[in-house]
Motif scaffolding. Structure first.
Motif, PDB file in Angstrom:
ATOM      1  N   SER A 255       0.832  -1.210   0.000  1.00 48.92           N
ATOM      2  CA  SER A 255       0.000   0.000   0.000  1.00 48.92           C
ATOM      3  C   SER A 255       0.859   1.249   0.000  1.00 48.92           C
ATOM      4  N   ARG A 256       0.436   2.221  -0.788  1.00 48.16           N
ATOM      5  CA  ARG A 256       1.120   3.508  -0.878  1.00 48.16           C
ATOM      6  C   ARG A 256       0.078   4.617  -0.977  1.00 48.16           C
ATOM      7  N   PRO A 257       0.390   5.798  -0.427  1.00 47.60           N
ATOM      8  CA  PRO A 257      -0.528   6.923  -0.612  1.00 47.60           C
ATOM      9  C   PRO A 257      -0.583   7.330  -2.084  1.00 47.60           C
ATOM     10  N   GLN A 258      -1.743   7.750  -2.517  1.00 47.52           N
ATOM     11  CA  GLN A 258      -1.925   8.176  -3.903  1.00 47.52           C
ATOM     12  C   GLN A 258      -2.892   9.355  -3.925  1.00 47.52           C
ATOM     13  N   SER A 259      -2.468  10.432  -4.541  1.00 47.05           N
ATOM     14  CA  SER A 259      -3.334  11.595  -4.728  1.00 47.05           C
ATOM     15  C   SER A 259      -3.567  11.763  -6.218  1.00 47.05           C
ATOM     16  N   LEU A 260      -4.750  12.238  -6.560  1.00 45.90           N
ATOM     17  CA  LEU A 260      -5.083  12.450  -7.958  1.00 45.90           C
ATOM     18  C   LEU A 260      -6.205  13.465  -8.069  1.00 45.90           C
ATOM     19  N   SER A 261      -6.382  13.953  -9.272  1.00 50.17           N
ATOM     20  CA  SER A 261      -7.508  14.822  -9.591  1.00 50.17           C
ATOM     21  C   SER A 261      -8.409  14.071 -10.551  1.00 50.17           C
ATOM     22  N   ALA A 262      -9.703  14.229 -10.348  1.00 47.06           N
ATOM     23  CA  ALA A 262     -10.688  13.644 -11.254  1.00 47.06           C
ATOM     24  C   ALA A 262     -11.604  14.765 -11.716  1.00 47.06           C
ATOM     25  N   ARG A 263     -12.080  14.619 -12.940  1.00 47.10           N
ATOM     26  CA  ARG A 263     -12.988  15.623 -13.473  1.00 47.10           C
ATOM     27  C   ARG A 263     -14.410  15.084 -13.379  1.00 47.10           C
ATOM     28  N   LEU A 264     -15.298  15.874 -12.818  1.00 48.86           N
ATOM     29  CA  LEU A 264     -16.705  15.519 -12.750  1.00 48.86           C
ATOM     30  C   LEU A 264     -17.310  15.839 -14.112  1.00 48.86           C
ATOM     31  N   THR A 265     -17.639  14.795 -14.877  1.00 46.98           N
ATOM     32  CA  THR A 265     -18.109  15.015 -16.240  1.00 46.98           C
ATOM     33  C   THR A 265     -19.624  14.923 -16.371  1.00 46.98           C
ATOM     34  N   GLY A 266     -20.277  14.468 -15.324  1.00 49.27           N
ATOM     35  CA  GLY A 266     -21.735  14.418 -15.344  1.00 49.27           C
ATOM     36  C   GLY A 266     -22.256  14.181 -13.949  1.00 49.27           C
ATOM     37  N   ALA A 267     -23.358  14.864 -13.620  1.00 48.01           N
ATOM     38  CA  ALA A 267     -23.947  14.675 -12.297  1.00 48.01           C
ATOM     39  C   ALA A 267     -25.408  15.089 -12.328  1.00 48.01           C
ATOM     40  N   ASP A 268     -26.233  14.247 -11.729  1.00 47.67           N
ATOM     41  CA  ASP A 268     -27.627  14.604 -11.491  1.00 47.67           C
ATOM     42  C   ASP A 268     -28.042  13.929 -10.189  1.00 47.67           C
ATOM     43  N   ALA A 269     -29.317  13.903  -9.904  1.00 50.95           N
ATOM     44  CA  ALA A 269     -29.779  13.370  -8.622  1.00 50.95           C
ATOM     45  C   ALA A 269     -29.483  11.880  -8.455  1.00 50.95           C
ATOM     46  N   ASP A 270     -29.337  11.142  -9.569  1.00 52.49           N
ATOM     47  CA  ASP A 270     -29.206   9.695  -9.472  1.00 52.49           C
ATOM     48  C   ASP A 270     -27.882   9.118  -9.941  1.00 52.49           C
ATOM     49  N   ALA A 271     -27.027   9.924 -10.601  1.00 55.20           N
ATOM     50  CA  ALA A 271     -25.773   9.389 -11.128  1.00 55.20           C
ATOM     51  C   ALA A 271     -24.724  10.485 -11.209  1.00 55.20           C
ATOM     52  N   LEU A 272     -23.465  10.075 -11.086  1.00 50.57           N
ATOM     53  CA  LEU A 272     -22.349  10.989 -11.313  1.00 50.57           C
ATOM     54  C   LEU A 272     -21.226  10.223 -11.980  1.00 50.57           C
ATOM     55  N   THR A 273     -20.483  10.931 -12.832  1.00 55.73           N
ATOM     56  CA  THR A 273     -19.393  10.308 -13.580  1.00 55.73           C
ATOM     57  C   THR A 273     -18.111  11.092 -13.356  1.00 55.73           C
ATOM     58  N   LEU A 274     -17.036  10.369 -13.078  1.00 53.20           N
ATOM     59  CA  LEU A 274     -15.709  10.945 -12.868  1.00 53.20           C
ATOM     60  C   LEU A 274     -14.742  10.375 -13.889  1.00 53.20           C
ATOM     61  N   ASP A 275     -13.873  11.231 -14.416  1.00 56.20           N
ATOM     62  CA  ASP A 275     -12.781  10.806 -15.300  1.00 56.20           C
ATOM     63  C   ASP A 275     -11.466  11.191 -14.656  1.00 56.20           C
ATOM     64  N   THR A 276     -10.500  10.275 -14.679  1.00 54.24           N
ATOM     65  CA  THR A 276      -9.185  10.573 -14.126  1.00 54.24           C
ATOM     66  C   THR A 276      -8.104   9.861 -14.916  1.00 54.24           C
ATOM     67  N   GLU A 277      -6.914  10.400 -14.831  1.00 51.39           N
ATOM     68  CA  GLU A 277      -5.727   9.762 -15.383  1.00 51.39           C
ATOM     69  C   GLU A 277      -4.563  10.151 -14.485  1.00 51.39           C
ATOM     70  N   PHE A 278      -3.788   9.150 -14.075  1.00 52.13           N
ATOM     71  CA  PHE A 278      -2.635   9.398 -13.213  1.00 52.13           C
ATOM     72  C   PHE A 278      -1.579   8.340 -13.485  1.00 52.13           C
ATOM     73  N   THR A 279      -0.365   8.573 -12.983  1.00 52.39           N
ATOM     74  CA  THR A 279       0.723   7.621 -13.194  1.00 52.39           C
ATOM     75  C   THR A 279       1.118   6.954 -11.882  1.00 52.39           C
ATOM     76  N   VAL A 280       1.653   5.747 -12.035  1.00 47.34           N
ATOM     77  CA  VAL A 280       2.081   4.933 -10.904  1.00 47.34           C
ATOM     78  C   VAL A 280       3.444   4.349 -11.242  1.00 47.34           C
ATOM     79  N   ASP A 281       4.344   4.358 -10.272  1.00 47.58           N
ATOM     80  CA  ASP A 281       5.635   3.687 -10.420  1.00 47.58           C
ATOM     81  C   ASP A 281       5.451   2.245  -9.961  1.00 47.58           C
TER      82      ASP A 281
END
Length: 170
Positions: free
Chosen positions: A113-139
């Motif tokens: 286990s290692r700490p991991q920070s990232l940013s995700a973009r909220l690409t859609g959200a309403d009362a019943d669903a939400l969508t996140l997109d992210t891309e990050f790198t790992v060694d």
């Protein structure tokens, strides 16, 4: 989004979500791409707008469209799926800032286990669903995935995810 939409328990919609990776191999000449076929997850958005949750990948479900390579990736040289069947990302905190979610968590691969920070973009959200997109790198070496015959595999692995969550019926 309003706090009422954000607040609650959410389940990952696996059919509408993807987690993929790509890594340069063969001394940087070839990019290997793969997708995890089995992904589960859940989260909770609190009234103050912060969130926690967990995303779990079945390590043996990685598909690179090459059966021999996939078998090797499942072996002890890489993911050791027999002994470490899951890859997990435990979200310790997530905070919405505009349409970006700042996420801090713990990534566990190959039992490490290692700490991991990232940013995700909220690409859609309403009362019943939400969508996140992210891309990050790992060694990968930080997680004990150091197999590197003749120096063929170097650099970082890129993880890309589109995650759709639906309001839990609980």
């Amino acid at each position: 989004m309003t706090v009422a939409v954000e607040t609650g328990v959410w389940q990952l919609d696996a059919a509408a979500s993807t987690v993929a990776l790509r890594h340069k191999t063969m001394w940087g000449l070839v990019t290997v791409k793969g997708t995890f076929g089995v992904v589960t997850g859940h989260g909770e958005v609190r009234p103050d707008g912060t969130a926690t949750g967990t995303l779990t990948l079945d390590a043996a479900s990685l598909d690179t469209k090459n059966a021999k390579r996939d078998e090797h990736l499942r072996s002890a040289d890489f993911f050791d799926a027999a002994n470490h069947p899951e890859i997990t990302f435990a979200v310790r905190s997530a905070e919405l800032r505009g349409d970006t979610v700042q996420v801090n968590g713990q990534l566990t691969v190959h039992g490490i286990s290692r700490p991991q920070s990232l940013s995700a973009r909220l690409t859609g959200a309403d009362a019943d669903a939400l969508t996140l997109d992210t891309e990050f790198t790992v060694d990968r070496a930080e997680f004990g995935l150091g197999w590197n015959q003749m120096g063929m595999i170097r650099g970082l692995t890129t993880v890309a995810a589109t995650l759709r969550f639906v309001r839990s019926a609980a």
